[in-house]
Scaffold this active site. Structure first.
Site, PDB file in Angstrom:
ATOM      1  N   ASP A  44       1.976  -6.897   2.603  1.00  0.00           N
ATOM      2  CA  ASP A  44       0.813  -6.109   3.024  1.00  0.00           C
ATOM      3  C   ASP A  44       1.278  -4.866   3.788  1.00  0.00           C
ATOM      4  O   ASP A  44       0.686  -4.471   4.792  1.00  0.00           O
ATOM      5  CB  ASP A  44      -0.163  -6.940   3.869  1.00  0.00           C
ATOM      6  CG  ASP A  44      -1.537  -6.265   3.982  1.00  0.00           C
ATOM      7  OD1 ASP A  44      -1.733  -5.199   3.357  1.00  0.00           O
ATOM      8  OD2 ASP A  44      -2.390  -6.810   4.705  1.00  0.00           O
ATOM      9  N   HIS A  76       0.860  -1.186   0.000  1.00  0.00           N
ATOM     10  CA  HIS A  76       0.000   0.000   0.000  1.00  0.00           C
ATOM     11  C   HIS A  76       0.894   1.233   0.000  1.00  0.00           C
ATOM     12  O   HIS A  76       1.717   1.399   0.889  1.00  0.00           O
ATOM     13  CB  HIS A  76      -0.911   0.006   1.237  1.00  0.00           C
ATOM     14  CG  HIS A  76      -1.892  -1.132   1.251  1.00  0.00           C
ATOM     15  ND1 HIS A  76      -3.099  -1.072   0.593  1.00  0.00           N
ATOM     16  CD2 HIS A  76      -1.830  -2.360   1.820  1.00  0.00           C
ATOM     17  CE1 HIS A  76      -3.753  -2.221   0.772  1.00  0.00           C
ATOM     18  NE2 HIS A  76      -3.005  -3.031   1.510  1.00  0.00           N
ATOM     19  N   LEU A  77       0.722   2.067  -1.040  1.00  0.00           N
ATOM     20  CA  LEU A  77       1.609   3.235  -1.164  1.00  0.00           C
ATOM     21  C   LEU A  77       0.927   4.564  -0.823  1.00  0.00           C
ATOM     22  O   LEU A  77       1.588   5.570  -0.653  1.00  0.00           O
ATOM     23  CB  LEU A  77       2.213   3.287  -2.562  1.00  0.00           C
ATOM     24  CG  LEU A  77       3.225   2.159  -2.852  1.00  0.00           C
ATOM     25  CD1 LEU A  77       3.774   2.296  -4.265  1.00  0.00           C
ATOM     26  CD2 LEU A  77       4.367   2.171  -1.847  1.00  0.00           C
ATOM     27  N   HIS A 107      -3.042 -12.556   1.705  1.00  0.00           N
ATOM     28  CA  HIS A 107      -2.805 -12.750   3.149  1.00  0.00           C
ATOM     29  C   HIS A 107      -3.655 -13.829   3.837  1.00  0.00           C
ATOM     30  O   HIS A 107      -4.576 -13.535   4.565  1.00  0.00           O
ATOM     31  CB  HIS A 107      -2.951 -11.426   3.903  1.00  0.00           C
ATOM     32  CG  HIS A 107      -4.083 -10.547   3.478  1.00  0.00           C
ATOM     33  ND1 HIS A 107      -5.361 -10.987   3.324  1.00  0.00           N
ATOM     34  CD2 HIS A 107      -4.101  -9.214   3.164  1.00  0.00           C
ATOM     35  CE1 HIS A 107      -6.127  -9.992   2.944  1.00  0.00           C
ATOM     36  NE2 HIS A 107      -5.393  -8.905   2.826  1.00  0.00           N
TER      37      HIS A 107
END
Lengths: 309, 176, 420
Positions: free
Chosen positions: C300, C55-56, C227
């Protein structure tokens, strides 16, 4: 004693009995014309209430004032919290105001522990109910009330059988009582529909029954829990009528209780739902005593936590 | 360790104090003894017995816990509370005699005066102690003293009573 | 000009020489005579790691992480390719947004940033996003996910699986039945019962995995399970693979190491979705990774600013950062525990994710591939310091921990992009 009272798990059996014994003495003193003790003169206690609970706040306020502490009531509604101030910033504010003790009621489980662990402030933290986690002073006043009626106000609660009936899953009162009653030697039975018991309840040191009528005459104490009407919408039970019939303390069940059995309720009650009016007002009911004893138990807690600091 | 009073000396001291109390108060009819827990309460019970034997009538007596009135609570572990028992006749307009084992800084007695005032307005308040070891920090003195024992501040006066400790004896500890 | 890396060991301990030229690996014998030599004595060379789950936060929440800061964090952890999840603001559900993210990655030139596209418009689960357009865009998106949300509607999931077949696409499912997890805070079990935190039952994850496996079999499409956290989920994937269903699965480093006991602190640094599970689940995940049931490790990596963690548990955001500690934590869980050798673990962090994502030229140290690699010290012990964290956000549960394996240098297309 510990610095904070966040959970019943913070207390040893000796700590718990010390609170009850101290409360006993304080209750005796405050029955005399002496209403006020100078013990905490000059100390500031903040009642930090993020959730409405007039009765708990008033009880703590009376306890603190009878010990001559300065009391500041800080409620979410009348403060900047409603504008989104964080727990951290509130704590920093309290620290700047020099609070010696903070009594916190919060809708989030663990909020009291966060306040105590994060070193945002140095005062003692007393958990006055955090989410669906614990409400330790309620359990202490319940034990005090049981001891007063069934144990001549002395010693522990060994040998007593206590039924806790209703929404255990969402009840902080139930969690604290399960821990404390077990510590004090009582045998606890949880009575509830499976939907209102936590998954993994078998890891608790309690018996579980789905049928309230089973062995009803064997309990020394029947503690009714408040049922929130909105739980019905979340499919925890089919209807109020069915809940009340299967798990409510009605006149018929009241008549089957043993002669000396106590009826308790942490309040506020839903009369006609989990408890019928005649049960709440019967001679077995010690619900008013619970409220009265709350002040003495909270005085004892405040004294033992703050008296030496 | 030096023994200051033995069992018979403690009894003699209490008898002498009893005589002085009767003399000062012209009898025991308006008298109330208030013992300060723990050992002051035991001494007050004994003193009440001596007084009633001497005068041939019971003497009112009770206990007065001072814990919640202390000014030195901070910095120490909170003390467990002892019992406060006010006699049926109360303390209002009575000749009250506070009874304690050792008089030292005077702070316990100050707390006792505050605690007593909550229960009424005595006609007078007097103080009886078994040992006065000096080093007062407040303008307080005893009316009746079993024995004056000059001490060093670092020493400890240990009062043992049969009711609590199984033997009667007063010792000074920490004296080289 | 060629560059020759000498005196380095492979993960299995053999001494090798590695050569590259113009950003790509070449055979060492083909290196020019005047090649520049790098001495890698004492170090181990590994392929640049590939993350399929990052996640950026750009666009929309640049105070938590940007493509630039996330890329820097990635290479400091030995990664040379990361995959940006679409739950940004706006959501990456159009060709425009995925191209923007992809271009930012290329402009910075620190590592490859491959955008993952949303499955549904706004990740709301109602109607399919224009996946074809995202695939045809410059970003060439092949992986689609509503991660953060589950594609819970069975029909939408079926259609998505079918639709992406036309361009060899893949649906990466965040398996969470939303009705069973409304307002959930942590794993449902003995610990949640005691703490009074609302439970997130394993069945909410497993029921979606089971459904999606069956859908994948029915329509013959590639499915990827994000995940995985439960023993039951591992069993389901094992069953599916035995039946020849095209399913792949990932596990995060934190789920390989931490359990729900951590919630007892009420410190939301441990609040993550899906939640930390029990010790039994951790053991099953490790076994699943070791025996190949679980194909890859994915971070993640979920950056959050301090104020979203410095609060009560229920108010805190889900997620923890992971790019910088991923290799160390996975090594601790799998190699230190004796379950795997490093040379068997590395493909699960490089070759396999590159294959699943169809990231050409990534994942292996072989001539023709991009010269993406890292030099690591397998004997080093390092302490995670808050001040040493490269990511913009500091929400790592491992601050203060001493970890094995240190990344010393990272090279992307032959250029040194990180040095310790």
């Amino acid at each position: 004693m510990t610095t904070h009272l966040l959970s019943i798990k913070d207390l040893t059996k000796e700590n718990a009995l010390n609170i009850l014994d101290t409360a006993e003495e304080l209750a005796r003193i405050t029955e005399t014309p002496v209403k006020k003790l100078p013990t905490l003169r000059g100390r500031t206690i903040v009642n930090l209430f993020f959730e409405d609970s007039t009765r708990t706040r008033i009880s703590f306020e009376a306890a603190a004032k009878r010990l001559s502490a300065d009391v500041i009531n800080f409620s979410a509604k009348g403060s900047s919290l409603s504008k989104g101030e964080s727990l951290k910033d509130t704590a920093l504010t309290l620290q700047a105001m020099g609070a010696d003790g903070v009594v916190i009621r919060h809708p989030a489980s663990g909020a009291a522990q966060r306040l105590a662990d994060q070193k945002w402030m140095t005062g003692s933290v007393i958990n006055a109910g955090d989410g669906t986690h614990e409400h330790p002073t309620q359990a202490l006043l319940d034990a005090f009330t049981i001891r007063q009626h069934l144990k001549q106000s002395q010693g522990d609660l060994s040998g007593l059988r206590v039924a806790i009936v209703g929404d255990v899953l969402h009840s902080r009162v139930a969690r604290s009582n399960v821990h404390l009653l077990e510590k004090l030697g009582a045998k606890v039975t949880l009575v509830a529909p499976p939907t209102l018991l936590p998954v993994a309840v078998e890891s608790w040191k309690v018996a579980v029954r789905y049928d309230f009528d089973e062995e009803l005459n064997e309990y020394d104490v029947v503690m009714m829990l408040r049922v929130q009407r909105e739980r019905m919408d979340e499919a925890f039970f089919p209807s109020e009528r069915e809940y009340s019939r299967r798990f409510g303390l009605n006149g018929e069940r009241l008549s089957k209780l043993s002669k000396d059995c106590l009826v308790m309720h942490p309040g506020p009650m839903n009369r006609g739902l989990e408890i019928s009016a005649d049960s709440a007002d019967s001679s077995k009911s010690v619900i008013v005593d619970q409220v009265r004893n709350g002040v003495a138990v909270r005085m004892a807690t405040l004294y033992l936590l703050l008296g030496g600091n | 360790m030096a023994v200051v009073l033995d069992s018979s000396e403690i009894n003699r001291a209490l008898k002498r104090i009893a005589h002085e109390i009767i003399e000062r108060n012209k009898g025991t009819s308006n008298l109330v003894l208030m013992g300060i827990p723990t050992r002051g309460a035991a001494l007050s019970t004994r003193l009440a017995k001596v007084l009633s034997d001497l005068e041939g009538q019971p003497v009112e007596h009770g206990t007065l816990d001072t814990t919640m009135y202390r000014d030195d609570l901070r910095g120490s572990a909170p003390r467990t509370l002892a019992k406060t028992e006010i006699p049926a006749g109360g303390v209002h307009e009575k000749e009250v005699v506070l009874v304690d084992d050792v008089l030292f800084s005077g702070r316990t007695i100050r707390a006792a005066l505050d605690a007593l005032a909550e229960h009424g307005r005595p006609k007078s308040v007097q103080l009886a102690v078994l040992i006065d070891r000096g080093h007062r920090e407040l303008p307080i003195r005893a009316d009746f003293v079993g024995k004056n024992v000059p001490t060093n501040r670092s020493e400890r006066v240990s009062v043992k009573l049969v009711e609590i400790d199984g033997a009667d004896e007063v010792q000074i500890e920490g004296r080289p | 000009m060629s560059i020759l890396l000498k005196n380095v060991k492979t993960a299995s301990g053999d001494l090798v020489e590695i050569a590259f030229e113009s950003g790509r690996f070449i055979e060492p014998k083909d290196a020019s005579k005047e090649a520049q030599v790098i001495d890698g004595k004492g170090l181990t060379v590994i392929p640049g790691l590939v993350d399929l789950h990052t996640h950026l936060r750009e666009p929309g929440k640049e105070d938590a992480e940007t493509v630039l800061s996330g890329s820097k964090a990635a290479v400091s952890g030995g990664y040379t390719a990361i995959s940006a999840m679409p739950n940004t603001n706006p959501v990456a559900d159009t060709a425009g947004v995925v191209e923007q993210v992809y271009r930012l990655g290329q402009v910075h030139g620190i590592c490859d940033v491959f955008p993952i596209g949303a499955v549904t418009v706004g990740q709301l689960g109602k109607s399919l996003a224009e996946m074809g357009a995202m695939n045809s865009s410059e970003a060439k998106v092949r992986i689609f996910s509503d991660d953060g949300n589950c594609v819970w509607d069975s029909l939408i999931m079926r259609r998505a699986l079918e639709y992406v077949k036309s361009f060899d696409g893949l649906i990466a499912q965040h398996a969470e039945d939303p009705r069973l997890t409304h307002d959930s805070q942590m794993n449902e079990g003995a610990v949640s019962a005691e703490l009074g935190l609302k439970g997130w039952p394993a069945a909410a994850e497993e029921s979606i995995i089971a459904r999606d496996i069956l859908l994948s079999e029915h329509v013959g499409s590639r499915l990827h399970i994000c995940h995985l956290t439960t023993a039951g989920g591992v069993e389901l994937v094992r069953w599916a693979k035995a039946r020849g269903i095209q399913v792949t699965a990932e596990v995060t480093p934190h789920h390989l190491l931490l359990t729900d006991e951590k919630a007892r602190s009420y410190d939301p640094i441990y609040k993550v979705n899906p939640p930390l599970r029990t010790d039994r689940d951790v053991q099953a995940l490790r076994e699943g990774l070791a025996d190949g049931t679980i194909d890859i490790v994915a971070t993640d990596h979920a950056p959050h600013p301090a104020e979203n963690k410095e609060c009560e548990w229920a108010a805190a955001a889900f997620g923890m950062i992971g790019l910088e500690t991923s290799l160390s934590i996975t090594y601790l869980a799998m190699v230190k525990s004796g379950l795997m050798k490093l040379e068997d673990l590395l493909p699960k962090m490089a070759k396999n994710p590159a294959q699943i994502g169809r990231y050409e030229g990534h994942g292996e140290l072989k001539p023709g591939n991009w010269a993406n690699f890292a030099l690591i010290d397998t004997s080093a012990i390092w302490k995670v310091e808050r001040t040493g964290i490269v990511s913009k956000s500091k929400n790592s549960p491992f601050v203060g921990s001493e970890l094995p394996v240190k990344v010393i240098k990272t090279f992307f297309r032959g250029n040194e992009v990180y040095s310790q």
